[in-house]
Scaffold this motif. Structure first.
Motif, PDB file in Angstrom:
ATOM      1  N   UNK A  44     -12.427 -45.983 110.723  1.00  0.00           N
ATOM      2  CA  UNK A  44     -11.379 -46.893 109.968  1.00  0.00           C
ATOM      3  C   UNK A  44     -10.629 -47.888 110.647  1.00  0.00           C
ATOM      4  N   UNK A  45     -10.389 -47.652 112.049  1.00  0.00           N
ATOM      5  CA  UNK A  45      -9.678 -48.615 112.803  1.00  0.00           C
ATOM      6  C   UNK A  45     -10.424 -49.830 113.764  1.00  0.00           C
ATOM      7  N   UNK A  46     -11.882 -49.611 113.522  1.00  0.00           N
ATOM      8  CA  UNK A  46     -12.506 -50.710 114.345  1.00  0.00           C
ATOM      9  C   UNK A  46     -13.668 -51.090 113.379  1.00  0.00           C
ATOM     10  N   UNK A  47     -14.145 -52.478 113.811  1.00  0.00           N
ATOM     11  CA  UNK A  47     -15.212 -52.887 112.914  1.00  0.00           C
ATOM     12  C   UNK A  47     -16.441 -52.611 113.524  1.00  0.00           C
ATOM     13  N   UNK A  84      -4.717 -49.984 113.633  1.00  0.00           N
ATOM     14  CA  UNK A  84      -4.177 -48.804 113.838  1.00  0.00           C
ATOM     15  C   UNK A  84      -2.796 -48.923 113.290  1.00  0.00           C
ATOM     16  N   UNK A  85      -2.073 -50.112 112.997  1.00  0.00           N
ATOM     17  CA  UNK A  85      -0.707 -50.069 112.401  1.00  0.00           C
ATOM     18  C   UNK A  85      -0.728 -50.019 110.891  1.00  0.00           C
ATOM     19  N   UNK A  86      -1.844 -50.160 110.440  1.00  0.00           N
ATOM     20  CA  UNK A  86      -1.975 -50.301 108.901  1.00  0.00           C
ATOM     21  C   UNK A  86      -2.393 -48.955 108.300  1.00  0.00           C
ATOM     22  N   UNK A  87      -1.437 -48.174 107.628  1.00  0.00           N
ATOM     23  CA  UNK A  87      -1.993 -46.861 107.125  1.00  0.00           C
ATOM     24  C   UNK A  87      -3.078 -47.019 106.497  1.00  0.00           C
ATOM     25  N   UNK A  88      -4.088 -46.145 106.452  1.00  0.00           N
ATOM     26  CA  UNK A  88      -5.425 -46.337 105.941  1.00  0.00           C
ATOM     27  C   UNK A  88      -5.508 -46.125 104.354  1.00  0.00           C
ATOM     28  N   UNK A  96       6.216 -50.607 100.145  1.00  0.00           N
ATOM     29  CA  UNK A  96       5.935 -50.894 101.754  1.00  0.00           C
ATOM     30  C   UNK A  96       4.756 -51.607 101.773  1.00  0.00           C
ATOM     31  N   UNK A  97       3.703 -51.750 100.864  1.00  0.00           N
ATOM     32  CA  UNK A  97       2.720 -52.581 100.943  1.00  0.00           C
ATOM     33  C   UNK A  97       2.950 -54.325 101.420  1.00  0.00           C
ATOM     34  N   UNK A  98       4.062 -54.926 100.925  1.00  0.00           N
ATOM     35  CA  UNK A  98       4.476 -55.980 101.181  1.00  0.00           C
ATOM     36  C   UNK A  98       4.638 -56.466 102.481  1.00  0.00           C
ATOM     37  N   UNK A  99       5.231 -55.138 103.381  1.00  0.00           N
ATOM     38  CA  UNK A  99       5.687 -55.578 104.712  1.00  0.00           C
ATOM     39  C   UNK A  99       4.299 -55.761 105.537  1.00  0.00           C
ATOM     40  N   UNK A 100       3.147 -55.162 105.029  1.00  0.00           N
ATOM     41  CA  UNK A 100       2.159 -55.350 105.917  1.00  0.00           C
ATOM     42  C   UNK A 100       1.226 -56.741 105.682  1.00  0.00           C
ATOM     43  N   UNK A 101       1.456 -57.197 104.430  1.00  0.00           N
ATOM     44  CA  UNK A 101       1.027 -58.509 104.026  1.00  0.00           C
ATOM     45  C   UNK A 101       1.678 -59.756 104.310  1.00  0.00           C
ATOM     46  N   UNK A 105       2.835 -59.953 109.198  1.00  0.00           N
ATOM     47  CA  UNK A 105       2.656 -58.512 108.931  1.00  0.00           C
ATOM     48  C   UNK A 105       1.330 -58.209 109.651  1.00  0.00           C
ATOM     49  N   UNK A 106       0.864 -56.827 109.946  1.00  0.00           N
ATOM     50  CA  UNK A 106       0.151 -56.369 110.537  1.00  0.00           C
ATOM     51  C   UNK A 106      -1.513 -56.989 110.039  1.00  0.00           C
ATOM     52  N   UNK A 107      -1.360 -56.776 108.685  1.00  0.00           N
ATOM     53  CA  UNK A 107      -2.509 -57.244 107.827  1.00  0.00           C
ATOM     54  C   UNK A 107      -2.824 -58.739 107.941  1.00  0.00           C
ATOM     55  N   UNK A 108      -1.861 -59.562 107.838  1.00  0.00           N
ATOM     56  CA  UNK A 108      -1.759 -60.780 108.032  1.00  0.00           C
ATOM     57  C   UNK A 108      -2.204 -61.314 109.375  1.00  0.00           C
TER      58      UNK A 108
END
Length: 223
Positions: A44-47, A84-88, A96-101, A105-108
């Motif tokens: 889940x944490x690698x392509x 690894x910083x984005x909960x699966x 809390x999702x908005x903080x990631x995007x 953010x980590x997803x961005x």
């Protein structure tokens, strides 16, 4: 006047989802589940090679040089560090999702790394989003020019969708879940993917029949 997402989902959702998942109808019906899914525990944490192949089900292809860099190079290591910083189980429309995007953010950050066309590893916003949707299917939507056209190509799409999924007590989320249940599609297909399929199918023929910049359905859906 643009239509609301919830009206479209309630009126058209079951028909589009049922047609999409008719056996053999679309290769995209295997995107989420191919080789156990991109969010399975061990990868889940690698392509992985499975992820690169899975996105081809959505009619895109990662160039070989970029794929090699994602599998064995610095780009892959950089993407893994963000994943690894984005909960699966992070889910758009939940606290809390908005903080990631948000920007930065980590997803961005992961999306920006993949989308950077100033480098040889840049693969563009469509493929970047599809790869990340494979890894975090509840958080990142599959999003392409066909869906974007209906929204009139807005900025900050992830955040806008997050807001739509949280408003009115989550009625859009509930409508998408009901469409999925009624259609007999398993919950391995996220509600974000349900929304993508509905919007993609309702517009794909018109989008390619007309030039996207003059498409009569451009801006027809409110976001």
């Amino acid at each position: 006047m643009p239509e609301t997402l919830i009206d479209i989902v309630r009126r058209e959702g079951v028909g589009h989802l049922g047609a999409y998942f008719t056996p053999g109808a679309y290769t995209g019906q295997w995107f989420e589940t191919f080789a156990g899914g991109g969010d399975r525990v061990e990868t889940r944490d690698r392509i992985t090679l499975d992820d690169l192949y899975a996105v081809e089900a959505l009619n895109v292809q990662v160039p070989f040089a970029v794929g090699r860099e994602l599998l064995d190079g610095q780009l892959g290591r950089d993407i893994s560090a963000r994943l690894r910083k984005i909960p699966h189980d992070a889910e758009l429309g939940t606290p809390g999702a908005d903080e990631l995007i948000v920007d930065g953010g980590h997803a961005d950050q992961a999306w920006q790394l993949l989308n950077d066309r100033n480098k040889k590893t840049g693969i563009g916003w469509v493929i970047a989003g599809k790869l990340l949707a494979r890894k975090r299917p509840k958080l990142i939507p599959v999003y392409d020019s066909i869906v974007s056209c209906q929204f009139a190509a807005p900025t900050h799409v992830w955040l806008r969708l997050h807001d739509r999924l949280t408003e009115n007590g989550g009625d859009l989320r509930a409508a998408l879940a009901e469409v999925r249940r009624t259609s007999g599609v398993g919950d391995r297909v996220s509600i974000l993917r349900v929304l993508d399929i509905v919007l993609w199918r309702r517009h794909v023929k018109e989008h390619w029949r007309d030039k996207p910049t003059t498409c009569p359905q451009r801006g027809s859906v409110e976001l």
